[in-house]
Design a protein around this motif. Structure first.
Motif, PDB file in Angstrom:
ATOM      1  N   SER A 132     -13.500 -13.503  -7.188  1.00 42.15           N
ATOM      2  CA  SER A 132     -12.243 -12.910  -7.659  1.00 42.15           C
ATOM      3  C   SER A 132     -11.769 -13.628  -8.908  1.00 42.15           C
ATOM      4  CB  SER A 132     -11.155 -13.011  -6.590  1.00 42.15           C
ATOM      5  OG  SER A 132     -11.500 -12.258  -5.464  1.00 42.15           O
ATOM      6  N   GLN A 135     -19.086  -3.869  -6.765  1.00 38.76           N
ATOM      7  CA  GLN A 135     -17.812  -4.032  -7.465  1.00 38.76           C
ATOM      8  C   GLN A 135     -17.997  -4.888  -8.725  1.00 38.76           C
ATOM      9  OE1 GLN A 135     -14.593  -5.538  -4.967  1.00 38.76           O
ATOM     10  NE2 GLN A 135     -13.345  -3.930  -5.883  1.00 38.76           N
ATOM     11  N   THR A 142     -10.933  -6.781  -7.267  1.00 36.63           N
ATOM     12  CA  THR A 142     -11.419  -7.918  -6.476  1.00 36.63           C
ATOM     13  C   THR A 142     -11.260  -7.667  -4.978  1.00 36.63           C
ATOM     14  OG1 THR A 142      -9.269  -9.033  -6.554  1.00 36.63           O
ATOM     15  CG2 THR A 142     -10.811  -9.517  -8.340  1.00 36.63           C
ATOM     16  N   GLY A 143     -10.998  -6.395  -4.627  1.00 37.69           N
ATOM     17  CA  GLY A 143     -10.725  -6.061  -3.226  1.00 37.69           C
ATOM     18  C   GLY A 143     -11.830  -6.470  -2.259  1.00 37.69           C
ATOM     19  N   GLN A 144     -13.071  -6.494  -2.748  1.00 37.29           N
ATOM     20  CA  GLN A 144     -14.181  -6.813  -1.835  1.00 37.29           C
ATOM     21  C   GLN A 144     -14.814  -8.168  -2.158  1.00 37.29           C
ATOM     22  OE1 GLN A 144     -16.823  -3.337  -1.016  1.00 37.29           O
ATOM     23  NE2 GLN A 144     -15.628  -2.341  -2.598  1.00 37.29           N
ATOM     24  N   SER A 192       0.839  -1.192   0.000  1.00 35.30           N
ATOM     25  CA  SER A 192       0.000   0.000   0.000  1.00 35.30           C
ATOM     26  C   SER A 192       0.883   1.255   0.000  1.00 35.30           C
ATOM     27  CB  SER A 192      -0.889  -0.028   1.248  1.00 35.30           C
ATOM     28  OG  SER A 192      -1.665   1.127   1.310  1.00 35.30           O
ATOM     29  N   GLN A 225     -11.179   1.965  -7.333  1.00 31.06           N
ATOM     30  CA  GLN A 225     -11.187   1.406  -5.985  1.00 31.06           C
ATOM     31  C   GLN A 225     -12.505   1.703  -5.265  1.00 31.06           C
ATOM     32  OE1 GLN A 225      -7.271   2.589  -4.507  1.00 31.06           O
ATOM     33  NE2 GLN A 225      -7.008   0.641  -3.489  1.00 31.06           N
ATOM     34  N   THR A 264      -3.279  -4.868  -7.915  1.00 32.16           N
ATOM     35  CA  THR A 264      -3.864  -5.823  -6.966  1.00 32.16           C
ATOM     36  C   THR A 264      -2.931  -6.174  -5.812  1.00 32.16           C
ATOM     37  OG1 THR A 264      -4.988  -7.959  -6.768  1.00 32.16           O
ATOM     38  CG2 THR A 264      -3.100  -7.883  -8.258  1.00 32.16           C
ATOM     39  N   HIS A 265      -3.563  -6.489  -4.675  1.00 38.35           N
ATOM     40  CA  HIS A 265      -2.833  -7.025  -3.521  1.00 38.35           C
ATOM     41  C   HIS A 265      -2.947  -8.552  -3.493  1.00 38.35           C
ATOM     42  CE1 HIS A 265      -1.765  -3.386  -1.342  1.00 38.35           C
ATOM     43  NE2 HIS A 265      -2.955  -2.898  -1.635  1.00 38.35           N
ATOM     44  N   ASP A 266      -3.727  -9.095  -4.426  1.00 36.81           N
ATOM     45  CA  ASP A 266      -4.016 -10.529  -4.406  1.00 36.81           C
ATOM     46  C   ASP A 266      -2.907 -11.307  -5.122  1.00 36.81           C
ATOM     47  OD1 ASP A 266      -5.008 -13.116  -4.913  1.00 36.81           O
ATOM     48  OD2 ASP A 266      -7.081 -12.403  -4.879  1.00 36.81           O
ATOM     49  N   ASP A 268      -8.398  -1.081 -10.804  1.00 35.52           N
ATOM     50  CA  ASP A 268      -7.725  -0.816  -9.535  1.00 35.52           C
ATOM     51  C   ASP A 268      -8.377  -1.649  -8.436  1.00 35.52           C
ATOM     52  OD1 ASP A 268      -6.150   0.217  -7.587  1.00 35.52           O
ATOM     53  OD2 ASP A 268      -6.623   2.324  -7.997  1.00 35.52           O
ATOM     54  N   GLU A 269      -7.685  -2.669  -7.992  1.00 38.98           N
ATOM     55  CA  GLU A 269      -8.220  -3.562  -6.941  1.00 38.98           C
ATOM     56  C   GLU A 269      -9.640  -4.030  -7.254  1.00 38.98           C
ATOM     57  OE1 GLU A 269      -6.819  -4.911  -4.482  1.00 38.98           O
ATOM     58  OE2 GLU A 269      -4.998  -3.744  -4.167  1.00 38.98           O
TER      59      GLU A 269
END
Ligand SMILES: Nc1ncnc2c1ncn2[C@@H]1O[C@H](COP(=O)(O)OP(=O)(O)OP(=O)(O)O)[C@@H](O)[C@H]1O
Ligand SMILES: [Mg+2]
Length: 205
Positions: free
Chosen positions: A167, A138, A159-161, A39, A80, A188-190, A156-157
């Protein structure tokens, strides 16, 4: 379509250190590129630079489009903070990508409904955003992006939620869009998803 960044440097006003210093990379059509990094390392800012929401302090961001006569937007965004129009149903929100480029309303809604169904939302088609969960909203924005004819997808992210099943559905749709010849850039953070991308840009390294 090719997105070429050359020697891009960028700092937010007032910040001490530049976020990007002589950053170069080329994103190709037919490719899903995962942009990863902790982040605050600049994933969203990189998408902003590509989408033209921020301008580099030096260097260049060029969109090389083989279809020089293309009409309409070149970037389709998944942001996001899920940009959905309030008071409009999920299917109308998804159909916007088509209606905006002149497709007839009925046909646009039918295709939007197909896209919503693909993302498990057929029974949410008539809900306004206010009644959708974060993950449902989303997926509506993903459906809208999936329907857009824009040759560049900036996600931007996305699949964050979402849970891992949804996802993967979303990621598979991005792979399919790349197969259709789009440039797909996914912040992504995934890690599990990033590993499946065609290429990875790691902003931490
Ligand atoms: N409008 C702004 N003005 C000033 N600084 C900003 C602005 N937007 C972002 N930043 C800073 O720039 C850095 C990169 O932000 P950015 O949102 O690009 O990171 P990110 O990698 O997308 O993070 P995350 O994983 O949390 O979404 C952060 O330190 C952030 O505080
Ligand atoms: Mg971000």
């Amino acid at each position: 379509m090719r997105v070429v960044l050359e020697d891009v440097s960028f700092a937010y006003p007032g910040s001490v250190e530049p976020l990007f210093l002589n950053f170069s990379y080329a994103f190709d059509a037919g490719t899903v590129t995962a942009v990863v990094g902790p982040s605050g390392t600049g994933k969203s800012t990189l998408l902003d630079l590509i989408g033209g929401l921020q301008l580099p302090d030096s260097g260049s961001v060029e969109l090389h489009d083989a279809e020089s006569s293309r009409i309409g937007p070149r970037c389709s965004w998944v942001l996001q903070n899920n940009m959905l129009l309030g008071g409009r149903t999920a299917v109308d929100n998804a159909a916007l990508a088509l209606i905006a480029t002149g497709s007839p309303r009925g046909e646009s809604r039918a295709r939007a409904l197909d896209a919503l169904t693909r993302f498990g939302l057929s029974d949410r088609a008539d809900y306004p955003p206010e009644r959708l969960s974060g993950g449902e909203a989303q997926r509506v924005t993903i459906a809208r992006c999936f329907l857009s004819a824009a040759p560049i997808i900036l996600a931007d992210e996305p699949t964050g939620q979402l849970d891992s099943l949804n996802s993967q559905l979303v990621f598979d749709a991005l792979i399919e869009s790349a197969s259709d010849g789009k440039v797909v850039i996914l912040a992504t953070h995934d890690q599990a998803l990033a590993q499946q991308a065609h290429a990875i840009v790691d902003l931490a390294g």
